[in-house]
Design a protein around this motif. Sequence first.
Motif, PDB file in Angstrom:
ATOM      1  N   PHE A  14       0.863  -1.172   0.000  1.00 26.87           N
ATOM      2  CA  PHE A  14       0.000   0.000   0.000  1.00 26.87           C
ATOM      3  C   PHE A  14       0.903   1.227   0.000  1.00 26.87           C
ATOM      4  O   PHE A  14       1.440   1.627   1.022  1.00 26.87           O
ATOM      5  N   SER A  15       1.083   1.841  -1.171  1.00 21.28           N
ATOM      6  CA  SER A  15       2.055   2.919  -1.330  1.00 21.28           C
ATOM      7  C   SER A  15       1.443   4.259  -0.972  1.00 21.28           C
ATOM      8  O   SER A  15       0.947   4.990  -1.838  1.00 21.28           O
ATOM      9  N   ALA A  16       1.439   4.572   0.308  1.00 24.14           N
ATOM     10  CA  ALA A  16       0.792   5.801   0.777  1.00 24.14           C
ATOM     11  C   ALA A  16       1.610   6.445   1.876  1.00 24.14           C
ATOM     12  O   ALA A  16       2.434   5.809   2.533  1.00 24.14           O
ATOM     13  N   LEU A  17       1.343   7.739   2.063  1.00 21.35           N
ATOM     14  CA  LEU A  17       2.118   8.507   3.040  1.00 21.35           C
ATOM     15  C   LEU A  17       1.333   9.750   3.435  1.00 21.35           C
ATOM     16  O   LEU A  17       0.695  10.383   2.593  1.00 21.35           O
ATOM     17  N   THR A  18       1.381  10.089   4.726  1.00 17.24           N
ATOM     18  CA  THR A  18       0.804  11.342   5.205  1.00 17.24           C
ATOM     19  C   THR A  18       1.865  12.098   5.995  1.00 17.24           C
ATOM     20  O   THR A  18       2.555  11.511   6.833  1.00 17.24           O
ATOM     21  N   VAL A  19       2.003  13.383   5.703  1.00 18.86           N
ATOM     22  CA  VAL A  19       2.936  14.241   6.432  1.00 18.86           C
ATOM     23  C   VAL A  19       2.139  15.386   7.046  1.00 18.86           C
ATOM     24  O   VAL A  19       1.404  16.084   6.342  1.00 18.86           O
ATOM     25  N   LEU A  48     -14.965   8.321  -3.969  1.00 13.40           N
ATOM     26  CA  LEU A  48     -13.911   7.345  -4.245  1.00 13.40           C
ATOM     27  C   LEU A  48     -14.499   5.947  -4.142  1.00 13.40           C
ATOM     28  O   LEU A  48     -15.062   5.571  -3.108  1.00 13.40           O
ATOM     29  N   LYS A  49     -14.353   5.187  -5.214  1.00 15.44           N
ATOM     30  CA  LYS A  49     -14.872   3.815  -5.237  1.00 15.44           C
ATOM     31  C   LYS A  49     -13.689   2.862  -5.183  1.00 15.44           C
ATOM     32  O   LYS A  49     -12.783   2.931  -6.015  1.00 15.44           O
ATOM     33  N   LEU A  50     -13.708   1.994  -4.157  1.00 13.53           N
ATOM     34  CA  LEU A  50     -12.640   1.025  -3.981  1.00 13.53           C
ATOM     35  C   LEU A  50     -13.256  -0.352  -3.832  1.00 13.53           C
ATOM     36  O   LEU A  50     -14.482  -0.490  -3.746  1.00 13.53           O
ATOM     37  N   ASN A  51     -12.436  -1.372  -3.775  1.00 11.42           N
ATOM     38  CA  ASN A  51     -12.938  -2.729  -3.631  1.00 11.42           C
ATOM     39  C   ASN A  51     -13.558  -2.921  -2.247  1.00 11.42           C
ATOM     40  O   ASN A  51     -12.868  -2.932  -1.236  1.00 11.42           O
ATOM     41  N   GLY A  52     -14.884  -3.022  -2.190  1.00 13.87           N
ATOM     42  CA  GLY A  52     -15.551  -3.284  -0.914  1.00 13.87           C
ATOM     43  C   GLY A  52     -16.055  -2.057  -0.197  1.00 13.87           C
ATOM     44  O   GLY A  52     -16.764  -2.168   0.798  1.00 13.87           O
ATOM     45  N   PHE A  53     -15.694  -0.860  -0.654  1.00 18.71           N
ATOM     46  CA  PHE A  53     -16.234   0.334  -0.008  1.00 18.71           C
ATOM     47  C   PHE A  53     -16.280   1.519  -0.969  1.00 18.71           C
ATOM     48  O   PHE A  53     -15.487   1.628  -1.899  1.00 18.71           O
ATOM     49  N   LEU A  95     -10.656   3.768  -7.848  1.00 17.39           N
ATOM     50  CA  LEU A  95      -9.239   3.577  -7.556  1.00 17.39           C
ATOM     51  C   LEU A  95      -8.814   2.162  -7.900  1.00 17.39           C
ATOM     52  O   LEU A  95      -9.618   1.222  -7.831  1.00 17.39           O
ATOM     53  N   PRO A  96      -7.548   1.981  -8.267  1.00 23.05           N
ATOM     54  CA  PRO A  96      -7.041   0.623  -8.504  1.00 23.05           C
ATOM     55  C   PRO A  96      -7.222  -0.244  -7.267  1.00 23.05           C
ATOM     56  O   PRO A  96      -7.399   0.256  -6.154  1.00 23.05           O
ATOM     57  N   PHE A  97      -7.134  -1.528  -7.446  1.00 27.42           N
ATOM     58  CA  PHE A  97      -7.468  -2.504  -6.403  1.00 27.42           C
ATOM     59  C   PHE A  97      -6.734  -2.248  -5.084  1.00 27.42           C
ATOM     60  O   PHE A  97      -5.519  -2.194  -5.031  1.00 27.42           O
ATOM     61  N   ILE A  98      -7.527  -2.044  -4.032  1.00 29.52           N
ATOM     62  CA  ILE A  98      -7.019  -1.983  -2.662  1.00 29.52           C
ATOM     63  C   ILE A  98      -7.867  -2.935  -1.845  1.00 29.52           C
ATOM     64  O   ILE A  98      -9.087  -2.781  -1.794  1.00 29.52           O
ATOM     65  N   LYS A  99      -7.269  -3.919  -1.247  1.00 24.83           N
ATOM     66  CA  LYS A  99      -8.015  -4.923  -0.493  1.00 24.83           C
ATOM     67  C   LYS A  99      -8.169  -4.490   0.959  1.00 24.83           C
ATOM     68  O   LYS A  99      -7.190  -4.212   1.640  1.00 24.83           O
ATOM     69  N   VAL A 153      -8.794  -0.696   7.343  1.00 23.92           N
ATOM     70  CA  VAL A 153      -7.476  -1.332   7.324  1.00 23.92           C
ATOM     71  C   VAL A 153      -7.317  -2.095   6.005  1.00 23.92           C
ATOM     72  O   VAL A 153      -8.200  -2.840   5.593  1.00 23.92           O
ATOM     73  N   VAL A 154      -6.211  -1.851   5.308  1.00 31.35           N
ATOM     74  CA  VAL A 154      -6.011  -2.439   3.986  1.00 31.35           C
ATOM     75  C   VAL A 154      -4.750  -3.297   3.961  1.00 31.35           C
ATOM     76  O   VAL A 154      -3.870  -3.198   4.816  1.00 31.35           O
ATOM     77  N   THR A 155      -4.698  -4.150   2.955  1.00 26.74           N
ATOM     78  CA  THR A 155      -3.520  -5.001   2.766  1.00 26.74           C
ATOM     79  C   THR A 155      -2.933  -4.772   1.375  1.00 26.74           C
ATOM     80  O   THR A 155      -3.572  -4.175   0.521  1.00 26.74           O
TER      81      THR A 155
END
Length: 340
Positions: A15-20, A113-118, A158-162, A338-340
């Motif tokens: 999961f390539s993400a970051l918050t500053v 935002l539409k993601l897998n499952g939510f 969004l691309p697949f996020i489980k 929570v994502v994987t």
Amino acid sequence: MFVNRCIRLAFKRSFSALTVQNPAEVVLSPPRGHNSLLMISTASQLETSIDSLIKLNRSVPSLQLVYFCVDSILNSRNAVSECWFEEDMLIQTCKQFKPSKDKSTPQSGTVELKLNGFDVVLPLAHTMFQNTLPATCFFVDGDNPHNWKSLSLLKVQLPFIKSSHFKYSNCLVELPMEKNPAQEYIITEHEGNMIKTINMLPASQYLIENEHVQKSKNALFFKLYDGAQVPDYMESYHRITVGGLGWGEKQGYLVLDRNVGSLDHKKLKLYQHRPETAVHFDRNKKSVVLECSTEQQSYRPTDSNSPIVSNQIGLGSETGFKLNGVWHTSQGEVVQIVVT
């Protein structure tokens, strides 16, 4: 050097993400093999974020970009979140901003935002004081004619996020409806979002005669349900906006927020907002954090520290958010996906 090292570590994970938070500057550098960027910022970082996106677009013009501004990120009013994808996002719908002729009605915008499952719907932050626009949202996607246009509506797949599970919390405490409560309370008469009777009695009576309500001026909510078992993050809570302790008392009415939907024979329970009961989300989990932001009552100076939260992005609005069809509008209400 420390910031760059944290960024590299964050992007080695799935999961390539970051918050500053409180960033002194925003420098965007795409991880190898990633082709699209979802960037979110608070209003305080709007100009810096857009400048960094313009520089990124000049250096990597093929990179797909989506940007919008929100009220808060991970309970901060001064933060930036970025989420990188190997695949492109799918721009499903967009609507270009057009000034309203009705000057008395404040304008804003919405992102979905539409993601897998939510599926998440979020009102955008007001940015009038930053760039004279009611809200700030745009994208860059190949030769799309809407590139860089100011949008009032954007729907993105969004691309697949489980997602593995949802962690839910709020700042609501249940109050008894009566001294000797009945087993259930059912809306027996209503009109739109106005409740006229509960168990065939005037609705406002349950507040006027309630000693627990009289002890505090905190906001009141009804939990509405129909008996079916649902996950806690799908529970429906709606603020009592009018009645009981003010207008509507003589008629016995209670009015709920406009997102309430159908009230036909819904069951209900009474809750009160208690900010001191807030439960903080887990900053060690890879996740998308949705929050109904706590309203800012006064100016707060910017902190000089710049905490970095790897593999986590935040989406917050003072007016709440909608998750899988259910609105969450009580301040301090949080869903951590929570994502994987």
